[in-house]
Design an enzyme around this catalytic site. Structure first.
Site, short mmCIF file in Angstrom:
data_model
loop_
_atom_site.label_atom_id
_atom_site.label_comp_id
_atom_site.label_asym_id
_atom_site.label_seq_id
_atom_site.Cartn_x
_atom_site.Cartn_y
_atom_site.Cartn_z
CG HIS B 66 100.06 -14.64 136.91
ND1 HIS B 66 99.17 -14.03 137.76
CD2 HIS B 66 99.76 -15.96 136.93
CE1 HIS B 66 98.36 -14.95 138.29
NE2 HIS B 66 98.71 -16.14 137.80
CD GLU B 68 100.08 -9.23 135.45
OE1 GLU B 68 100.22 -10.38 134.99
OE2 GLU B 68 99.06 -8.87 136.07
CB CYS B 99 100.99 -9.47 139.12
SG CYS B 99 101.23 -11.12 138.41
#
Lengths: 167, 167
Positions: B66, B68, B99
Protein backbone atom coordinates in the site's frame (compact mmCIF):
# COMPACT_ATOMS: atom_id res chain seq x y z
CA UNK A 1 -6.91 -37.44 11.74
CA UNK A 2 -3.79 -38.08 13.79
CA UNK A 3 -2.15 -34.81 14.81
CA UNK A 4 0.30 -36.49 17.19
CA UNK A 5 3.11 -37.74 15.01
CA UNK A 6 6.16 -36.37 16.80
CA UNK A 7 7.35 -37.22 20.27
CA UNK A 8 8.05 -34.33 22.67
CA UNK A 9 9.86 -35.96 25.59
CA UNK A 10 8.52 -38.82 27.67
CA UNK A 11 4.81 -39.54 27.18
CA UNK A 12 4.11 -36.22 25.41
CA UNK A 13 3.45 -35.67 21.74
CA UNK A 14 3.36 -32.58 19.57
CA UNK A 15 0.43 -31.74 17.33
CA UNK A 16 1.11 -30.57 13.77
CA UNK A 17 0.51 -26.97 14.91
CA UNK A 18 2.95 -27.39 17.79
CA UNK A 19 5.59 -28.69 15.38
CA UNK A 20 5.27 -25.72 13.03
CA UNK A 21 5.26 -23.35 16.00
CA UNK A 22 8.67 -24.86 16.81
CA UNK A 23 10.00 -23.23 13.61
CA UNK A 24 8.45 -19.88 14.60
CA UNK A 25 10.10 -20.24 18.03
CA UNK A 26 13.44 -20.88 16.33
CA UNK A 27 12.94 -17.58 14.46
CA UNK A 28 12.09 -15.84 17.75
CA UNK A 29 15.37 -17.12 19.21
CA UNK A 30 17.28 -15.57 16.28
CA UNK A 31 15.62 -12.23 17.08
CA UNK A 32 16.57 -12.62 20.78
CA UNK A 33 20.21 -13.24 19.83
CA UNK A 34 20.23 -10.07 17.70
CA UNK A 35 18.82 -7.95 20.55
CA UNK A 36 15.40 -7.68 18.88
CA UNK A 37 12.05 -8.29 20.66
CA UNK A 38 11.86 -12.10 20.21
CA UNK A 39 8.94 -12.75 17.88
CA UNK A 40 9.16 -15.26 15.04
CA UNK A 41 6.86 -16.35 12.21
CA UNK A 42 6.65 -18.95 9.47
CA UNK A 43 4.14 -19.48 6.64
CA UNK A 44 2.99 -22.92 5.55
CA UNK A 45 1.56 -23.67 2.10
CA UNK A 46 0.75 -27.19 0.89
CA UNK A 47 2.94 -28.76 3.59
CA UNK A 48 5.92 -26.54 2.72
CA UNK A 49 7.34 -23.66 4.70
CA UNK A 50 7.44 -20.86 2.12
CA UNK A 51 8.55 -18.04 4.46
CA UNK A 52 10.35 -17.70 7.79
CA UNK A 53 11.16 -14.39 9.48
CA UNK A 54 11.80 -12.68 12.77
CA UNK A 55 11.51 -9.16 14.06
CA UNK A 56 14.21 -6.93 12.53
CA UNK A 57 12.96 -3.48 13.54
CA UNK A 58 16.24 -2.32 15.11
CA UNK A 59 18.54 -4.19 12.71
CA UNK A 60 17.21 -2.81 9.39
CA UNK A 61 16.03 -0.30 10.96
CA UNK A 62 12.38 -0.16 9.86
CA UNK A 63 9.13 0.28 11.81
CA UNK A 64 7.31 -2.24 9.62
CA UNK A 65 9.90 -5.03 9.97
CA UNK A 66 7.78 -7.23 12.25
CA UNK A 67 8.11 -11.02 11.85
CA UNK A 68 4.61 -11.44 10.37
CA UNK A 69 4.95 -8.62 7.83
CA UNK A 70 8.37 -9.84 6.65
CA UNK A 71 7.00 -13.40 6.35
CA UNK A 72 3.95 -12.22 4.36
CA UNK A 73 6.19 -10.23 2.00
CA UNK A 74 8.46 -13.27 1.52
CA UNK A 75 5.47 -15.56 0.88
CA UNK A 76 4.10 -13.14 -1.76
CA UNK A 77 7.53 -13.10 -3.47
CA UNK A 78 7.71 -16.91 -3.41
CA UNK A 79 4.16 -17.50 -4.67
CA UNK A 80 4.32 -14.56 -7.14
CA UNK A 81 0.91 -13.35 -5.96
CA UNK A 82 -0.50 -11.09 -3.26
CA UNK A 83 -3.30 -13.46 -2.24
CA UNK A 84 -2.04 -15.98 0.31
CA UNK A 85 -5.17 -18.13 0.09
CA UNK A 86 -4.39 -21.63 1.34
CA UNK A 87 -1.57 -20.43 3.62
CA UNK A 88 -1.24 -20.71 7.42
CA UNK A 89 0.80 -18.15 9.38
CA UNK A 90 2.39 -19.38 12.62
CA UNK A 91 3.59 -16.60 14.90
CA UNK A 92 4.77 -16.73 18.49
CA UNK A 93 2.79 -13.67 19.73
CA UNK A 94 -0.66 -12.24 18.89
CA UNK A 95 -0.24 -9.83 15.93
CA UNK A 96 -0.36 -6.05 16.38
CA UNK A 97 -2.87 -3.94 14.34
CA UNK A 98 -0.41 -3.55 11.44
CA UNK A 99 0.24 -7.29 11.17
CA UNK A 100 -3.42 -8.27 11.74
CA UNK A 101 -4.31 -5.84 8.94
CA UNK A 102 -1.67 -7.44 6.70
CA UNK A 103 -3.18 -10.88 7.41
CA UNK A 104 -6.58 -9.60 6.20
CA UNK A 105 -5.04 -7.78 3.20
CA UNK A 106 -3.18 -10.92 2.10
CA UNK A 107 -6.28 -13.16 2.50
CA UNK A 108 -4.26 -15.56 4.66
CA UNK A 109 -6.53 -18.54 5.33
CA UNK A 110 -5.39 -19.42 8.83
CA UNK A 111 -3.52 -17.80 11.71
CA UNK A 112 -1.98 -19.76 14.60
CA UNK A 113 -0.30 -17.97 17.48
CA UNK A 114 1.17 -18.79 20.86
CA UNK A 115 0.97 -15.99 23.39
CA UNK A 116 -1.67 -13.24 23.65
CA UNK A 117 -0.64 -9.58 23.70
CA UNK A 118 -3.18 -8.05 26.08
CA UNK A 119 -1.89 -4.49 25.53
CA UNK A 120 -1.69 -4.24 21.73
CA UNK A 121 -2.94 -7.52 20.23
CA UNK A 122 -5.32 -7.03 17.30
CA UNK A 123 -6.90 -10.49 17.03
CA UNK A 124 -8.69 -10.88 20.38
CA UNK A 125 -7.13 -8.44 22.89
CA UNK A 126 -7.28 -4.72 21.98
CA UNK A 127 -8.95 -5.06 18.54
CA UNK A 128 -10.44 -7.94 16.58
CA UNK A 129 -9.33 -7.14 13.05
CA UNK A 130 -9.07 -10.63 11.53
CA UNK A 131 -12.72 -11.53 12.19
CA UNK A 132 -14.35 -8.20 11.31
CA UNK A 133 -17.18 -8.78 8.82
CA UNK A 134 -16.81 -5.30 7.28
CA UNK A 135 -13.39 -6.21 5.92
CA UNK A 136 -12.82 -8.23 2.72
CA UNK A 137 -11.59 -11.34 4.50
CA UNK A 138 -11.71 -13.19 7.81
CA UNK A 139 -9.03 -15.65 8.90
CA UNK A 140 -9.53 -18.86 10.88
CA UNK A 141 -7.64 -18.49 14.17
CA UNK A 142 -6.08 -20.95 16.64
CA UNK A 143 -4.50 -19.50 19.80
CA UNK A 144 -2.40 -20.72 22.73
CA UNK A 145 -0.16 -23.09 20.76
CA UNK A 146 3.05 -23.54 22.82
CA UNK A 147 1.94 -20.51 24.75
CA UNK A 148 4.28 -20.99 27.72
CA UNK A 149 7.43 -21.10 25.55
CA UNK A 150 6.26 -18.14 23.43
CA UNK A 151 5.63 -16.13 26.63
CA UNK A 152 8.83 -17.28 28.34
CA UNK A 153 11.19 -16.03 25.62
CA UNK A 154 9.48 -12.60 25.78
CA UNK A 155 9.73 -12.51 29.61
CA UNK A 156 13.41 -13.52 29.46
CA UNK A 157 14.13 -10.79 26.89
CA UNK A 158 12.50 -7.98 28.85
CA UNK A 159 13.96 -9.17 32.19
CA UNK A 160 17.43 -9.12 30.58
CA UNK A 161 16.81 -5.69 29.10
CA UNK A 162 15.69 -4.25 32.44
CA UNK A 163 18.81 -5.69 34.07
CA UNK A 164 21.03 -3.98 31.49
CA UNK A 165 19.15 -0.68 31.86
CA UNK A 166 19.45 -0.56 35.66
CA UNK A 167 22.87 -2.09 36.27
CA UNK B 1 0.38 31.77 10.54
CA UNK B 2 -0.29 32.21 6.86
CA UNK B 3 -1.10 28.89 5.22
CA UNK B 4 -2.18 30.47 1.94
CA UNK B 5 0.98 30.96 -0.06
CA UNK B 6 0.08 29.36 -3.39
CA UNK B 7 -2.56 30.48 -5.81
CA UNK B 8 -5.09 27.87 -7.00
CA UNK B 9 -6.94 29.57 -9.83
CA UNK B 10 -8.77 32.86 -9.54
CA UNK B 11 -9.42 34.03 -5.97
CA UNK B 12 -8.59 30.63 -4.43
CA UNK B 13 -5.50 29.70 -2.46
CA UNK B 14 -4.07 26.41 -1.29
CA UNK B 15 -3.05 25.79 2.31
CA UNK B 16 0.29 24.11 3.02
CA UNK B 17 -1.57 20.82 3.62
CA UNK B 18 -3.42 21.17 0.31
CA UNK B 19 -0.11 21.73 -1.48
CA UNK B 20 1.49 18.60 -0.04
CA UNK B 21 -1.67 16.64 -0.77
CA UNK B 22 -1.08 17.63 -4.40
CA UNK B 23 2.04 15.45 -4.37
CA UNK B 24 0.08 12.55 -2.87
CA UNK B 25 -2.54 13.03 -5.61
CA UNK B 26 0.22 12.92 -8.23
CA UNK B 27 1.27 9.55 -6.76
CA UNK B 28 -2.36 8.36 -6.86
CA UNK B 29 -2.46 9.25 -10.59
CA UNK B 30 0.62 7.08 -11.20
CA UNK B 31 -1.21 4.17 -9.52
CA UNK B 32 -4.28 4.83 -11.72
CA UNK B 33 -2.13 4.73 -14.87
CA UNK B 34 -0.66 1.37 -13.79
CA UNK B 35 -4.12 -0.14 -13.19
CA UNK B 36 -3.70 -0.03 -9.40
CA UNK B 37 -6.31 1.30 -6.94
CA UNK B 38 -5.33 5.01 -7.06
CA UNK B 39 -3.99 5.86 -3.61
CA UNK B 40 -0.85 7.95 -3.15
CA UNK B 41 1.22 9.07 -0.17
CA UNK B 42 4.17 11.34 0.66
CA UNK B 43 6.08 11.94 3.89
CA UNK B 44 7.30 15.37 4.94
CA UNK B 45 10.19 15.94 7.36
CA UNK B 46 11.63 19.37 8.11
CA UNK B 47 10.07 20.87 4.97
CA UNK B 48 11.47 18.12 2.75
CA UNK B 49 9.60 15.29 1.07
CA UNK B 50 11.58 12.23 2.18
CA UNK B 51 9.27 9.56 0.69
CA UNK B 52 6.69 9.31 -2.09
CA UNK B 53 4.82 6.14 -3.03
CA UNK B 54 1.68 4.73 -4.55
CA UNK B 55 -0.20 1.49 -4.31
CA UNK B 56 1.74 -1.32 -6.05
CA UNK B 57 -0.16 -4.39 -4.83
CA UNK B 58 -0.77 -5.87 -8.28
CA UNK B 59 2.50 -4.70 -9.84
CA UNK B 60 4.95 -6.22 -7.31
CA UNK B 61 2.70 -8.30 -6.46
CA UNK B 62 2.56 -7.95 -2.66
CA UNK B 63 -0.38 -7.64 -0.24
CA UNK B 64 1.50 -5.12 1.92
CA UNK B 65 2.44 -2.77 -0.96
CA UNK B 66 0.00 0.00 0.00
CA UNK B 67 1.09 3.60 -0.60
CA UNK B 68 1.43 4.42 3.13
CA UNK B 69 3.46 1.31 3.99
CA UNK B 70 5.85 1.81 1.06
CA UNK B 71 6.26 5.48 2.02
CA UNK B 72 6.96 4.59 5.69
CA UNK B 73 9.55 2.00 4.61
CA UNK B 74 11.22 4.55 2.31
CA UNK B 75 11.25 7.21 5.06
CA UNK B 76 12.89 4.76 7.51
CA UNK B 77 15.56 3.98 4.90
CA UNK B 78 16.19 7.67 4.25
CA UNK B 79 16.33 8.68 7.93
CA UNK B 80 18.21 5.49 8.97
CA UNK B 81 15.82 5.01 11.88
CA UNK B 82 12.49 3.33 12.55
CA UNK B 83 11.04 6.23 14.54
CA UNK B 84 9.45 8.79 12.21
CA UNK B 85 9.01 11.39 14.97
CA UNK B 86 8.65 14.84 13.40
CA UNK B 87 7.24 13.46 10.14
CA UNK B 88 3.85 14.11 8.51
CA UNK B 89 2.24 11.51 6.25
CA UNK B 90 -0.07 12.82 3.52
CA UNK B 91 -2.28 10.15 1.97
CA UNK B 92 -5.24 10.51 -0.38
CA UNK B 93 -7.52 7.98 1.40
CA UNK B 94 -8.07 7.04 5.07
CA UNK B 95 -5.55 4.29 5.96
CA UNK B 96 -6.64 0.63 6.36
CA UNK B 97 -5.88 -1.25 9.64
CA UNK B 98 -2.45 -2.37 8.36
CA UNK B 99 -1.38 1.16 7.42
CA UNK B 100 -2.91 2.78 10.53
CA UNK B 101 -0.97 0.22 12.59
CA UNK B 102 2.22 1.10 10.70
CA UNK B 103 1.63 4.81 11.48
CA UNK B 104 1.48 3.96 15.20
CA UNK B 105 4.47 1.58 15.00
CA UNK B 106 6.60 4.23 13.27
CA UNK B 107 5.60 6.97 15.77
CA UNK B 108 4.62 9.24 12.87
CA UNK B 109 3.77 12.62 14.43
CA UNK B 110 1.00 13.69 12.07
CA UNK B 111 -1.36 12.14 9.52
CA UNK B 112 -3.25 14.14 6.88
CA UNK B 113 -5.69 12.44 4.55
CA UNK B 114 -8.26 13.39 1.95
CA UNK B 115 -11.14 10.98 1.60
CA UNK B 116 -12.66 8.74 4.30
CA UNK B 117 -12.98 4.99 3.75
CA UNK B 118 -16.25 4.17 5.50
CA UNK B 119 -15.91 0.41 4.89
CA UNK B 120 -12.35 -0.29 6.01
CA UNK B 121 -10.80 2.94 7.31
CA UNK B 122 -8.91 2.53 10.57
CA UNK B 123 -8.60 6.14 11.73
CA UNK B 124 -12.23 7.19 12.24
CA UNK B 125 -14.48 4.84 10.22
CA UNK B 126 -14.26 1.12 11.09
CA UNK B 127 -11.54 1.33 13.78
CA UNK B 128 -9.71 4.16 15.50
CA UNK B 129 -6.20 2.79 15.74
CA UNK B 130 -4.12 5.99 15.60
CA UNK B 131 -5.75 7.54 18.70
CA UNK B 132 -6.00 4.45 20.91
CA UNK B 133 -4.47 5.19 24.32
CA UNK B 134 -3.49 1.54 24.89
CA UNK B 135 -0.97 1.71 22.05
CA UNK B 136 2.51 3.23 22.37
CA UNK B 137 1.76 6.28 20.25
CA UNK B 138 -1.06 8.50 19.03
CA UNK B 139 -0.84 10.61 15.88
CA UNK B 140 -2.32 14.05 15.30
CA UNK B 141 -4.86 13.76 12.47
CA UNK B 142 -6.28 16.21 9.89
CA UNK B 143 -8.95 14.89 7.52
CA UNK B 144 -10.83 16.08 4.43
CA UNK B 145 -7.89 17.82 2.72
CA UNK B 146 -8.71 17.98 -1.03
CA UNK B 147 -11.37 15.42 -0.29
CA UNK B 148 -13.31 15.83 -3.55
CA UNK B 149 -10.26 15.17 -5.77
CA UNK B 150 -9.15 12.23 -3.61
CA UNK B 151 -12.67 10.74 -3.87
CA UNK B 152 -13.04 11.53 -7.58
CA UNK B 153 -9.96 9.60 -8.71
CA UNK B 154 -11.23 6.55 -6.78
CA UNK B 155 -14.73 6.87 -8.29
CA UNK B 156 -13.25 7.22 -11.81
CA UNK B 157 -11.07 4.14 -11.29
CA UNK B 158 -13.89 1.88 -10.11
CA UNK B 159 -16.33 3.18 -12.75
CA UNK B 160 -13.73 2.39 -15.43
CA UNK B 161 -13.11 -1.04 -13.95
CA UNK B 162 -16.82 -1.90 -13.86
CA UNK B 163 -17.12 -0.79 -17.50
CA UNK B 164 -14.28 -3.13 -18.50
CA UNK B 165 -15.76 -6.00 -16.50
CA UNK B 166 -19.24 -5.74 -18.06
CA UNK B 167 -18.45 -4.72 -21.64
Amino acid sequence: MNHTNKQKGKNTFMTIDEQYMDLALEEAKKAYTSGEIPIGAVILYKNNIIAAAHNLRETIPCATAHAELLAIQEACRNLHRWRLTGCTLYVTVEPCPMCAGAIVNSRLTRLVYGSSDYKAGAVESLFNIVHNKSLNHQAVVTTGVRMEECQQIMKDFFRERRKQLYK
